[in-house]
Structures are given as structure tokens and as C-alpha cells.
Write a protein that holds these residues in place. Sequence first.
Motif, PDB file in Angstrom:
ATOM      1  N   PHE A  14      -4.672  -9.196  -2.995  1.00  0.00           N
ATOM      2  CA  PHE A  14      -5.953  -8.720  -3.522  1.00  0.00           C
ATOM      3  C   PHE A  14      -5.833  -8.430  -5.012  1.00  0.00           C
ATOM      4  O   PHE A  14      -4.729  -8.284  -5.541  1.00  0.00           O
ATOM      5  CB  PHE A  14      -6.442  -7.484  -2.755  1.00  0.00           C
ATOM      6  N   ASP A  15      -6.981  -8.384  -5.684  1.00  0.00           N
ATOM      7  CA  ASP A  15      -7.021  -8.059  -7.108  1.00  0.00           C
ATOM      8  C   ASP A  15      -6.704  -6.592  -7.303  1.00  0.00           C
ATOM      9  O   ASP A  15      -7.154  -5.740  -6.529  1.00  0.00           O
ATOM     10  CB  ASP A  15      -8.402  -8.353  -7.701  1.00  0.00           C
ATOM     11  N   ARG A  16      -5.974  -6.288  -8.348  1.00  0.00           N
ATOM     12  CA  ARG A  16      -5.650  -4.902  -8.658  1.00  0.00           C
ATOM     13  C   ARG A  16      -6.898  -4.193  -9.165  1.00  0.00           C
ATOM     14  O   ARG A  16      -7.638  -4.733  -9.992  1.00  0.00           O
ATOM     15  CB  ARG A  16      -4.561  -4.854  -9.719  1.00  0.00           C
ATOM     16  N   THR A  17      -7.115  -3.004  -8.679  1.00  0.00           N
ATOM     17  CA  THR A  17      -8.223  -2.173  -9.146  1.00  0.00           C
ATOM     18  C   THR A  17      -7.666  -1.086 -10.060  1.00  0.00           C
ATOM     19  O   THR A  17      -6.481  -0.750  -9.978  1.00  0.00           O
ATOM     20  CB  THR A  17      -8.962  -1.527  -7.962  1.00  0.00           C
ATOM     21  N   PRO A  18      -8.501  -0.519 -10.935  1.00  0.00           N
ATOM     22  CA  PRO A  18      -8.006   0.502 -11.868  1.00  0.00           C
ATOM     23  C   PRO A  18      -7.374   1.713 -11.179  1.00  0.00           C
ATOM     24  O   PRO A  18      -6.466   2.326 -11.727  1.00  0.00           O
ATOM     25  CB  PRO A  18      -9.253   0.918 -12.650  1.00  0.00           C
ATOM     26  N   ASP A  19      -7.831   2.041  -9.984  1.00  0.00           N
ATOM     27  CA  ASP A  19      -7.319   3.233  -9.305  1.00  0.00           C
ATOM     28  C   ASP A  19      -6.134   2.942  -8.375  1.00  0.00           C
ATOM     29  O   ASP A  19      -5.636   3.835  -7.706  1.00  0.00           O
ATOM     30  CB  ASP A  19      -8.440   3.907  -8.508  1.00  0.00           C
ATOM     31  N   PHE A  20      -5.638   1.687  -8.356  1.00  0.00           N
ATOM     32  CA  PHE A  20      -4.531   1.332  -7.468  1.00  0.00           C
ATOM     33  C   PHE A  20      -3.253   2.050  -7.883  1.00  0.00           C
ATOM     34  O   PHE A  20      -2.877   2.060  -9.052  1.00  0.00           O
ATOM     35  CB  PHE A  20      -4.292  -0.181  -7.466  1.00  0.00           C
ATOM     36  N   ASN A  21      -2.565   2.651  -6.909  1.00  0.00           N
ATOM     37  CA  ASN A  21      -1.287   3.302  -7.152  1.00  0.00           C
ATOM     38  C   ASN A  21      -0.347   2.950  -6.003  1.00  0.00           C
ATOM     39  O   ASN A  21      -0.569   3.381  -4.873  1.00  0.00           O
ATOM     40  CB  ASN A  21      -1.457   4.823  -7.250  1.00  0.00           C
ATOM     41  N   PRO A  22       0.708   2.152  -6.262  1.00  0.00           N
ATOM     42  CA  PRO A  22       1.610   1.741  -5.183  1.00  0.00           C
ATOM     43  C   PRO A  22       2.326   2.917  -4.521  1.00  0.00           C
ATOM     44  O   PRO A  22       2.805   2.796  -3.392  1.00  0.00           O
ATOM     45  CB  PRO A  22       2.600   0.801  -5.871  1.00  0.00           C
ATOM     46  N   LYS A  23       2.374   4.050  -5.183  1.00  0.00           N
ATOM     47  CA  LYS A  23       3.033   5.230  -4.601  1.00  0.00           C
ATOM     48  C   LYS A  23       2.213   5.837  -3.468  1.00  0.00           C
ATOM     49  O   LYS A  23       2.713   6.672  -2.731  1.00  0.00           O
ATOM     50  CB  LYS A  23       3.310   6.266  -5.691  1.00  0.00           C
ATOM     51  N   ASN A  24       0.964   5.417  -3.331  1.00  0.00           N
ATOM     52  CA  ASN A  24       0.113   5.922  -2.255  1.00  0.00           C
ATOM     53  C   ASN A  24       0.189   5.062  -0.997  1.00  0.00           C
ATOM     54  O   ASN A  24      -0.658   5.176  -0.117  1.00  0.00           O
ATOM     55  CB  ASN A  24      -1.352   6.007  -2.721  1.00  0.00           C
ATOM     56  N   ALA A  25       1.180   4.204  -0.911  1.00  0.00           N
ATOM     57  CA  ALA A  25       1.310   3.284   0.229  1.00  0.00           C
ATOM     58  C   ALA A  25       1.589   4.045   1.517  1.00  0.00           C
ATOM     59  O   ALA A  25       2.295   5.057   1.526  1.00  0.00           O
ATOM     60  CB  ALA A  25       2.439   2.285  -0.026  1.00  0.00           C
ATOM     61  N   GLN A  26       1.046   3.519   2.610  1.00  0.00           N
ATOM     62  CA  GLN A  26       1.369   4.045   3.931  1.00  0.00           C
ATOM     63  C   GLN A  26       2.823   3.727   4.227  1.00  0.00           C
ATOM     64  O   GLN A  26       3.395   2.780   3.674  1.00  0.00           O
ATOM     65  CB  GLN A  26       0.492   3.396   4.991  1.00  0.00           C
ATOM     66  N   GLU A  27       3.414   4.473   5.146  1.00  0.00           N
ATOM     67  CA  GLU A  27       4.792   4.214   5.532  1.00  0.00           C
ATOM     68  C   GLU A  27       4.924   2.786   6.060  1.00  0.00           C
ATOM     69  O   GLU A  27       4.098   2.321   6.839  1.00  0.00           O
ATOM     70  CB  GLU A  27       5.236   5.201   6.609  1.00  0.00           C
ATOM     71  N   GLY A  28       5.939   2.080   5.601  1.00  0.00           N
ATOM     72  CA  GLY A  28       6.189   0.718   6.048  1.00  0.00           C
ATOM     73  C   GLY A  28       5.457  -0.352   5.263  1.00  0.00           C
ATOM     74  O   GLY A  28       5.666  -1.537   5.501  1.00  0.00           O
ATOM     75  N   VAL A  29       4.589   0.049   4.326  1.00  0.00           N
ATOM     76  CA  VAL A  29       3.840  -0.907   3.514  1.00  0.00           C
ATOM     77  C   VAL A  29       4.486  -1.001   2.139  1.00  0.00           C
ATOM     78  O   VAL A  29       4.785   0.017   1.519  1.00  0.00           O
ATOM     79  CB  VAL A  29       2.355  -0.494   3.380  1.00  0.00           C
ATOM     80  N   LEU A  30       4.721  -2.221   1.674  1.00  0.00           N
ATOM     81  CA  LEU A  30       5.285  -2.443   0.354  1.00  0.00           C
ATOM     82  C   LEU A  30       4.299  -3.254  -0.471  1.00  0.00           C
ATOM     83  O   LEU A  30       3.610  -4.126   0.057  1.00  0.00           O
ATOM     84  CB  LEU A  30       6.611  -3.198   0.462  1.00  0.00           C
ATOM     85  N   TYR A  31       4.241  -2.969  -1.766  1.00  0.00           N
ATOM     86  CA  TYR A  31       3.358  -3.699  -2.674  1.00  0.00           C
ATOM     87  C   TYR A  31       4.190  -4.439  -3.703  1.00  0.00           C
ATOM     88  O   TYR A  31       5.081  -3.870  -4.324  1.00  0.00           O
ATOM     89  CB  TYR A  31       2.404  -2.742  -3.391  1.00  0.00           C
ATOM     90  N   ALA A  32       3.862  -5.722  -3.900  1.00  0.00           N
ATOM     91  CA  ALA A  32       4.565  -6.566  -4.865  1.00  0.00           C
ATOM     92  C   ALA A  32       3.556  -7.197  -5.805  1.00  0.00           C
ATOM     93  O   ALA A  32       2.365  -7.282  -5.498  1.00  0.00           O
ATOM     94  CB  ALA A  32       5.336  -7.663  -4.130  1.00  0.00           C
ATOM     95  N   ASP A  33       4.053  -7.648  -6.950  1.00  0.00           N
ATOM     96  CA  ASP A  33       3.222  -8.403  -7.892  1.00  0.00           C
ATOM     97  C   ASP A  33       3.061  -9.808  -7.318  1.00  0.00           C
ATOM     98  O   ASP A  33       4.007 -10.596  -7.291  1.00  0.00           O
ATOM     99  CB  ASP A  33       3.902  -8.442  -9.261  1.00  0.00           C
TER     100      ASP A  33
END
Length: 119
Positions: A14-33
Motif C-alpha cells: 500500500f501507499d505510505r500515508t503521512p501518519d504511518f508508523n511501523p512501530k505501531n505494528a501488530q505482533e507478528g506483522v513486519l513492514y518493509a519498503d
Amino acid sequence: ASGTSLRECVVRVFDRTPDFNPKNAQEGVLYADADLLHLPLQCRRWRDADRFRPLGMTRFRKVSDFFSDLKLDVLQKRNHTVVTDIDDSGEERIVCILGLRLDDRFRITSDTEHIAEIR
């Protein structure tokens, strides 16, 4: 037969939104570029020779040493799946250890425009 199966891997881009913060991920979810990944991604069992660069580190580590640092027992180690891609030179790269740690080469930066959510 070990009686274990690969964990299912689901990837959503998905497109990055201004309020996106990878530190807010649910357990077990990883975010990559997402723009750094070469699709399709593959899921497989980790192997003894596997190496990756855990998020926040500048050097490569053996996956087995990473598991030892987490104090995982043999059964826990056996049940982990790595997500890989193939780079431009045809080499396989570990993108993440599913649900545990992203490879630092695919981290979200201020330049990231598209996010790959790996769960």
C-alpha cells in the motif's frame, strides 16, 4: 517427516500515508519498503547457512545465531519460516524471518513511498 509445516505468509502493498508508523505494528506483522523488494516473495524453511542483517544492525548474522540470541529451543527454531526474494544478480536474499525480524536492507526510511506489510 518432521510434522511441521510452513507458516502462511500474506503480503499486502500500500501507499505510505503521512501518519504511518511501523512501530505501531501488530505482533507478528513486519513492514518493509516495497520498492526495495523483488516480487514474487518466497517462503521456505530456514537453513543452517542462512544469513541476514537483522533490523538495526550493520553486519550480517547467521539465522541460527539470531535464534540462539532469542533463546529459542530446537522445536521453536524448526518452526520458523524465512521470506526471500531474488535480487537483480539472481542471488536469494532473506527479507525477514516471518513474524520476528525484518532484514535491515528493507527497512522503512523517510524516502519510503510504498509499504509491504508481511504477516
